[in-house]
Write a protein that holds these residues in place. Structure first.
Motif, PDB file in Angstrom:
ATOM      1  N   GLU A   1      35.401  49.187  48.493  1.00 15.99           N
ATOM      2  CA  GLU A   1      35.360  48.005  47.642  1.00 15.99           C
ATOM      3  C   GLU A   1      35.285  48.428  46.186  1.00 15.99           C
ATOM      4  OE1 GLU A   1      35.693  44.916  48.401  1.00 15.99           O
ATOM      5  OE2 GLU A   1      35.449  44.871  50.573  1.00 15.99           O
TER       6      GLU A   1
ATOM      7  N   LYS B   1      29.971  44.191  43.976  1.00 19.17           N
ATOM      8  CA  LYS B   1      31.004  43.492  43.219  1.00 19.17           C
ATOM      9  C   LYS B   1      30.409  42.833  41.985  1.00 19.17           C
ATOM     10  CE  LYS B   1      34.909  43.992  45.442  1.00 19.17           C
ATOM     11  NZ  LYS B   1      36.153  44.454  44.810  1.00 19.17           N
TER      12      LYS B   1
ATOM     13  N   ALA C   1      36.043  43.630  40.807  1.00 19.90           N
ATOM     14  CA  ALA C   1      37.113  42.643  40.696  1.00 19.90           C
ATOM     15  C   ALA C   1      38.027  42.962  39.514  1.00 19.90           C
ATOM     16  CB  ALA C   1      36.516  41.251  40.524  1.00 19.90           C
TER      17      ALA C   1
ATOM     18  N   ASP D   1      35.931  34.088  48.357  1.00 17.81           N
ATOM     19  CA  ASP D   1      35.944  35.308  49.152  1.00 17.81           C
ATOM     20  C   ASP D   1      35.354  35.038  50.529  1.00 17.81           C
ATOM     21  OD1 ASP D   1      35.824  37.938  50.047  1.00 17.81           O
ATOM     22  OD2 ASP D   1      33.896  38.261  49.087  1.00 17.81           O
TER      23      ASP D   1
ATOM     24  N   PHE E   1      43.525  35.500  51.438  1.00 10.09           N
ATOM     25  CA  PHE E   1      43.130  36.422  50.398  1.00 10.09           C
ATOM     26  C   PHE E   1      43.229  37.847  50.898  1.00 10.09           C
ATOM     27  CE2 PHE E   1      40.607  32.565  49.642  1.00 10.09           C
ATOM     28  CZ  PHE E   1      41.149  32.214  48.427  1.00 10.09           C
TER      29      PHE E   1
ATOM     30  N   ARG F   1      36.473  38.793  44.877  1.00  9.75           N
ATOM     31  CA  ARG F   1      35.168  38.496  45.429  1.00  9.75           C
ATOM     32  C   ARG F   1      34.528  37.342  44.700  1.00  9.75           C
ATOM     33  NH1 ARG F   1      35.831  40.332  50.259  1.00  9.75           N
ATOM     34  NH2 ARG F   1      35.688  42.543  50.547  1.00  9.75           N
TER      35      ARG F   1
ATOM     36  N   HIS G   1      41.216  40.871  46.355  1.00  5.97           N
ATOM     37  CA  HIS G   1      40.701  39.647  45.779  1.00  5.97           C
ATOM     38  C   HIS G   1      39.399  39.914  45.051  1.00  5.97           C
ATOM     39  CE1 HIS G   1      38.956  35.536  45.649  1.00  5.97           C
ATOM     40  NE2 HIS G   1      40.213  35.237  45.407  1.00  5.97           N
TER      41      HIS G   1
ATOM     42  N   GLY H   1      44.238  37.338  42.390  1.00 13.89           N
ATOM     43  CA  GLY H   1      42.912  37.935  42.485  1.00 13.89           C
ATOM     44  C   GLY H   1      42.234  38.348  41.205  1.00 13.89           C
TER      45      GLY H   1
ATOM     46  N   GLY I   1      39.822  33.090  54.917  1.00 12.37           N
ATOM     47  CA  GLY I   1      40.465  34.379  54.784  1.00 12.37           C
ATOM     48  C   GLY I   1      41.666  34.497  55.704  1.00 12.37           C
TER      49      GLY I   1
END
Length: 364
Positions: A196, A133, A199, A17, A7, A13, A11, A222, A62
């Protein structure tokens, strides 16, 4: 070594994740370490921000190199778990270790490995990033790699005051404007911006054959995918496994979902009662991509109908119609590929900088 999943930093999350797994493992009293790609040179196999989480029994989730250096990183991660001290490791084509583990593509990568024990900064960071997220808000973690200190801040509020002496304001602003995780080196200091964002979301209007092909493609890169269709015979779990389904009118569903600048809407029903309702909501939102299935003739009629609400202005130009890049697609799967490609183009380049492709053939 246990199972691996690949990922990237974009991605969504979700359950797969690496951070989700890392937090869960730490809360189960496992030793855990988190590896993050902090910089790349040349043809590095994974982008900055890619992550790999490692458990004390060598299970991992990951990827930091697509499989090239994972084995070596896992060994370093086990050392970090024991010492509790973060470390930076680098691999390049000139390194014997890198060649042995497969990084022979001409690139170099630097990876930051930190412990993810319950009391560590890394664990607190993972929890904070996952919470951001879930709340669909941006969050930046700023890591001073020399002093092993970190700060959090919302990019909308500007940078925190504590690290100001480490970098000029211009460097901070440039990092934030890029909205991409990156390493900044200045005056002997090394700061890593872990940025971050919420999504990516894709709303498909119409549980049709193209949606059946497009949904898994979008999930693979994603997106959190939602299929909206009030027709119960179409929107069934048998036709859409592992996809969120909303049996509701598109306008009502989208208003409740509140799509934002990290969202895309694609209408696929050919039914103006459904497609137009969704398009009106999408055009009133900040979604980065709007696509609508149909020929040029169909799209012209669609714009005429919508002009009653939005007038003859540039707003309607936001709709990509006929939807998808002009690649000569015919089958539902091929059309899904063309839509996914165009959506990616808008996400990465924006509508103002289209990538040139062959002109679309005239529709009947």
């Amino acid at each position: 070594m246990k199972a691996q999943h690949d990922f990237g930093p974009d991605h969504g999350r979700g359950a797969d994740d690496p951070l989700v797994h890392g937090v869960a493992w730490a809360e189960q009293d496992h030793g855990v370490a988190l590896a993050t790609v902090i910089s790349t040179w040349g043809s590095a196999p994974r982008p900055v921000g890619s992550q790999l989480v490692i458990r004390d029994d060598e299970a991992f989730e990951g990827s930091v190199s697509g499989g090239c250096v994972e084995g070596a990183v896992i060994l370093d991660a086990l050392d970090v778990m024991k010492s509790g001290v973060p470390k930076i490791v680098e691999f390049g084509v000139a390194d014997a270790t890198a060649f042995e583990v497969g990084l022979a593509c001409g690139g170099r990568i630097a990876i930051f490995i930190e412990p993810l024990s319950l009391k560590s900064d890394g664990f607190k960071a993972a929890k904070a990033l996952l919470a951001a997220k879930k709340a669909r808000r941006s969050l930046v973690r700023l890591i001073d790699l020399r002093q092993q200190k970190s700060w959090f801040f919302d990019p909308a509020d500007g940078p925190p005051s504590d690290p100001d002496p480490l970098l000029s304001s211009a460097a901070l602003v440039q990092a934030l404007q890029s909205a991409r995780s990156q390493l900044i080196e200045q005056d002997g200091e090394r700061l890593f911006f872990q940025i971050e964002q919420p999504a990516l979301r894709l709303y498909l209007i119409g549980a049709v054959h193209i949606a059946q092909a497009l949904a898994p493609m979008a999930k693979a890169v994603g997106y959190d995918v939602t299929v909206i269709d009030p027709r119960g015979a179409f929107a069934t779990s048998a036709r859409f496994s592992d996809v969120r389904l909303l049996e509701a009118w598109p306008d009502e569903a989208l208003l409740a979902e509140r799509p934002d600048e990290r969202s895309a809407v694609v209408t696929l029903t050919h039914d103006p009662k459904l497609d137009d309702a969704a398009l009106r909501v999408a055009l009133d939102s900040k979604v980065f991509y709007i696509g609508s299935l149909g020929s040029r003739k169909t799209h012209k009629a669609r714009l005429e109908r919508l002009s009653a609400d939005f007038g003859k202005n540039d707003t309607l130009l936001r709709i990509c119609g006929p939807v998808g890049l002009a690649i000569g697609a015919r089958t539902p799967a091929e059309i899904a590929i063309s839509i996914m490609a165009q959506m990616t183009q808008y996400l990465r380049s924006g509508p103002e900088n289209p990538i040139p492709f062959a002109p679309r053939p005239k529709d009947a």
